[in-house]
Design a protein around this motif. Structure first.
Motif, PDB file in Angstrom:
ATOM      1  N   ALA A  53     -25.437  10.552  -6.359  1.00 13.60           N
ATOM      2  CA  ALA A  53     -26.486  11.095  -5.497  1.00 13.60           C
ATOM      3  C   ALA A  53     -27.791  10.317  -5.688  1.00 13.60           C
ATOM      4  CB  ALA A  53     -26.695  12.578  -5.797  1.00 13.60           C
ATOM      5  N   ALA A  54     -28.090   9.948  -6.927  1.00 17.71           N
ATOM      6  CA  ALA A  54     -29.325   9.203  -7.209  1.00 17.71           C
ATOM      7  C   ALA A  54     -29.290   7.819  -6.567  1.00 17.71           C
ATOM      8  CB  ALA A  54     -29.529   9.079  -8.719  1.00 17.71           C
ATOM      9  N   VAL A  55     -28.142   7.153  -6.605  1.00 21.37           N
ATOM     10  CA  VAL A  55     -28.011   5.829  -5.982  1.00 21.37           C
ATOM     11  C   VAL A  55     -28.312   5.911  -4.493  1.00 21.37           C
ATOM     12  CG1 VAL A  55     -26.313   4.057  -5.345  1.00 21.37           C
ATOM     13  CG2 VAL A  55     -26.403   4.883  -7.697  1.00 21.37           C
ATOM     14  N   ALA A  85     -22.598   2.725  -7.994  1.00 22.10           N
ATOM     15  CA  ALA A  85     -22.693   3.875  -8.893  1.00 22.10           C
ATOM     16  C   ALA A  85     -21.937   3.652 -10.203  1.00 22.10           C
ATOM     17  CB  ALA A  85     -22.155   5.119  -8.186  1.00 22.10           C
ATOM     18  N   GLY A  86     -21.152   2.589 -10.266  1.00 25.30           N
ATOM     19  CA  GLY A  86     -20.410   2.294 -11.481  1.00 25.30           C
ATOM     20  C   GLY A  86     -19.195   3.189 -11.684  1.00 25.30           C
ATOM     21  N   ILE A  87     -18.568   3.572 -10.577  1.00 25.67           N
ATOM     22  CA  ILE A  87     -17.385   4.431 -10.632  1.00 25.67           C
ATOM     23  C   ILE A  87     -16.271   3.804  -9.797  1.00 25.67           C
ATOM     24  CG2 ILE A  87     -18.693   6.559 -11.020  1.00 25.67           C
ATOM     25  CD1 ILE A  87     -18.414   7.197  -8.038  1.00 25.67           C
ATOM     26  N   SER A  88     -15.087   4.383  -9.884  1.00 27.85           N
ATOM     27  CA  SER A  88     -13.985   3.877  -9.061  1.00 27.85           C
ATOM     28  C   SER A  88     -14.055   4.488  -7.663  1.00 27.85           C
ATOM     29  CB  SER A  88     -12.645   4.212  -9.710  1.00 27.85           C
ATOM     30  OG  SER A  88     -12.407   5.608  -9.625  1.00 27.85           O
ATOM     31  N   LEU A 106     -21.506  11.790 -13.213  1.00 29.72           N
ATOM     32  CA  LEU A 106     -21.082  10.831 -12.190  1.00 29.72           C
ATOM     33  C   LEU A 106     -21.530  11.275 -10.801  1.00 29.72           C
ATOM     34  CD1 LEU A 106     -17.437  10.066 -13.403  1.00 29.72           C
ATOM     35  CD2 LEU A 106     -19.533   8.782 -13.876  1.00 29.72           C
ATOM     36  N   VAL A 107     -21.458  12.566 -10.552  1.00 29.50           N
ATOM     37  CA  VAL A 107     -21.899  13.107  -9.254  1.00 29.50           C
ATOM     38  C   VAL A 107     -23.404  12.906  -9.103  1.00 29.50           C
ATOM     39  CG1 VAL A 107     -22.035  15.158  -7.795  1.00 29.50           C
ATOM     40  CG2 VAL A 107     -20.027  14.801  -9.237  1.00 29.50           C
ATOM     41  N   PHE A 108     -24.172  13.233 -10.161  1.00 35.15           N
ATOM     42  CA  PHE A 108     -25.624  13.075 -10.108  1.00 35.15           C
ATOM     43  C   PHE A 108     -26.012  11.607  -9.934  1.00 35.15           C
ATOM     44  CE2 PHE A 108     -27.129  17.160 -12.462  1.00 35.15           C
ATOM     45  CZ  PHE A 108     -26.654  17.916 -11.424  1.00 35.15           C
TER      46      PHE A 108
END
Length: 110
Positions: free
Chosen positions: A66-68, A40-43, A61-63
């Motif tokens: 969820a999409a991933v 997702a590209g987040i920590s 970031l939440v969306f």
């Protein structure tokens, strides 16, 4: 001093539900927190906040998380939301382009 934002009970519960859905899908796919965070590209810390329903995490970031995972957010039969976006755009086109203030001063000095 950081200002705290108050959220409605419904908003808090919606955030919590989406976080739990993300956690559930992650576990069903046997993905670690680190694995999903990288996809997702987040920590990993941000993912933990999302799964806990933390309302301070950016909505994008939440969306994206969820999409991933393939979680449908609004319309199950059309995950691209193209039809809903078009319908909402058509409704918006019917409204005035600009909202004007109705605080006009009345001239009553005859």
């Amino acid at each position: 001093m950081k200002k705290r934002r108050a959220y409605s009970r419904f908003a808090k519960e919606a955030g919590m539900l989406l976080g739990k859905e993300i956690q559930y899908e992650r576990k069903i796919k046997n993905w670690s927190e680190q694995n999903l965070a990288e996809r997702a590209g987040i920590s990993r810390t941000t993912l933990q906040k999302i799964e806990a329903g933390d309302m301070t995490v950016a909505l994008g970031l939440v969306f994206e998380t969820a999409a991933v995972l393939g979680i449908p957010l609004f319309v199950e039969e059309d995950p691209s939301l193209t039809k809903s976006i078009r319908q909402t755009s058509e409704k918006l086109a019917l409204l005035p382009k600009r909202i004007r203030s109705k605080n006009r001063k009345v001239k009553d000095d005859f």
